[in-house]
Design a protein around this motif. Structure first.
Motif, PDB file in Angstrom:
ATOM      1  N   ILE A  13       0.825  -1.203   0.000  1.00 21.13           N
ATOM      2  CA  ILE A  13       0.000   0.000   0.000  1.00 21.13           C
ATOM      3  C   ILE A  13       0.854   1.246   0.000  1.00 21.13           C
ATOM      4  CG2 ILE A  13      -0.182   0.076   2.515  1.00 21.13           C
ATOM      5  CD1 ILE A  13      -2.991   1.061   2.252  1.00 21.13           C
ATOM      6  N   THR A  73      -8.182   1.019  -0.636  1.00 22.18           N
ATOM      7  CA  THR A  73      -7.855   2.098   0.295  1.00 22.18           C
ATOM      8  C   THR A  73      -8.573   3.379  -0.123  1.00 22.18           C
ATOM      9  OG1 THR A  73      -5.894   2.739  -0.961  1.00 22.18           O
ATOM     10  CG2 THR A  73      -5.557   1.190   0.836  1.00 22.18           C
ATOM     11  N   LYS A  75      -8.407   7.679   0.816  1.00 27.23           N
ATOM     12  CA  LYS A  75      -7.716   8.763   1.518  1.00 27.23           C
ATOM     13  C   LYS A  75      -8.766   9.758   2.004  1.00 27.23           C
ATOM     14  CE  LYS A  75      -4.995  11.686  -0.601  1.00 27.23           C
ATOM     15  NZ  LYS A  75      -3.843  12.320  -1.250  1.00 27.23           N
ATOM     16  N   TRP A  88      -4.436   7.854   4.419  1.00 23.28           N
ATOM     17  CA  TRP A  88      -5.011   6.656   3.824  1.00 23.28           C
ATOM     18  C   TRP A  88      -5.658   5.781   4.886  1.00 23.28           C
ATOM     19  CZ3 TRP A  88      -5.984   6.014  -1.128  1.00 23.28           C
ATOM     20  CH2 TRP A  88      -5.239   6.715  -2.060  1.00 23.28           C
ATOM     21  N   ARG A  90      -7.062   1.862   5.175  1.00 27.87           N
ATOM     22  CA  ARG A  90      -6.907   0.578   4.482  1.00 27.87           C
ATOM     23  C   ARG A  90      -7.983  -0.423   4.907  1.00 27.87           C
ATOM     24  NH1 ARG A  90      -4.715  -3.119   8.091  1.00 27.87           N
ATOM     25  NH2 ARG A  90      -3.664  -2.187   9.878  1.00 27.87           N
ATOM     26  N   ALA A 104      -4.150   3.818   8.087  1.00 28.37           N
ATOM     27  CA  ALA A 104      -3.038   3.049   7.528  1.00 28.37           C
ATOM     28  C   ALA A 104      -1.670   3.674   7.740  1.00 28.37           C
ATOM     29  CB  ALA A 104      -3.268   2.830   6.038  1.00 28.37           C
ATOM     30  N   TRP A 129      -8.933   7.548  -3.701  1.00 32.45           N
ATOM     31  CA  TRP A 129      -9.184   6.126  -3.488  1.00 32.45           C
ATOM     32  C   TRP A 129      -8.298   5.358  -4.456  1.00 32.45           C
ATOM     33  CZ3 TRP A 129     -10.614   3.636  -7.874  1.00 32.45           C
ATOM     34  CH2 TRP A 129     -11.313   4.356  -8.851  1.00 32.45           C
ATOM     35  N   TYR A 131      -7.194   0.951  -5.578  1.00 33.61           N
ATOM     36  CA  TYR A 131      -7.082  -0.485  -5.336  1.00 33.61           C
ATOM     37  C   TYR A 131      -6.195  -1.037  -6.432  1.00 33.61           C
ATOM     38  CZ  TYR A 131     -10.712  -1.037  -8.968  1.00 33.61           C
ATOM     39  OH  TYR A 131     -11.443  -0.994 -10.140  1.00 33.61           O
TER      40      TYR A 131
END
Length: 167
Positions: A13, A73, A75, A88, A90, A104, A129, A131
């Motif tokens: 991440i 995730t 933010k 962030w 998670r 996170a 955001w 992934y």
């Protein structure tokens, strides 16, 4: 005023924190670098608008059960002394209609949350955001805005340091 973006190279991440009233780039031994962006930076502001406007795409991916999607995730902006910090969150899950997750990265400027706290994401405060889809970043609008502003040499170092592959 400026916003700072902290990048942490983590196994799975990227973590970013933002703060107003900072300088260009701060390198910290044993800590992530801080990348600073002016508050009125049009590309960064547009990145945050794009992320907020496309959150349904994130939600659809999160609930799709597609096994190639992972590491969701978001933010979120948090109030901080003299401004705000973007952190962030998670392990995102959808609980009823709310996003829930775990802080996170270690907050630098805010005392509103701590690393490891489980929170309900405030949709109005979402600033990004992302992934992974088969190891490639989907979303990550603010990360892209910072990366795009770097020189080719800095981009290569950034990519090597963070191991990100963008779609």
């Amino acid at each position: 005023m400026k916003k700072s973006f902290i990048f942490i190279a983590s196994f799975l991440i990227i973590l970013i924190s933002c703060k107003e009233t900072s300088t260009n780039k701060t390198e910290r031994t044993g800590e992530p670098d801080v990348y600073n962006v002016e508050d009125d930076n049009a590309k960064m502001n547009q990145a945050m608008v794009d992320a907020k406007n496309s959150i349904e795409e994130f939600k659809i991916a999160l609930t799709s059960k597609n096994t190639s999607y992972e590491f969701f995730t978001i933010k979120q902006k948090f109030a901080a002394n003299d401004g705000a910090e973007h952190i962030w969150v998670r392990d995102i899950q959808l609980v009823d209609s709310d996003f829930m997750g775990i802080i996170a990265n270690e907050p630098v400027y805010t005392d509103k949350v701590q690393l490891g706290d489980t929170i309900k994401v405030n949709r109005a405060s979402i600033s990004d955001w992302m992934y992974y889809d088969e190891g490639k970043v989907v979303g990550g609008f603010t990360i892209r805005a910072i990366r795009d502003a770097l020189s080719p040499e800095e981009q290569a170092a950034f990519d090597a340091e963070n191991g990100l592959i963008f779609k």
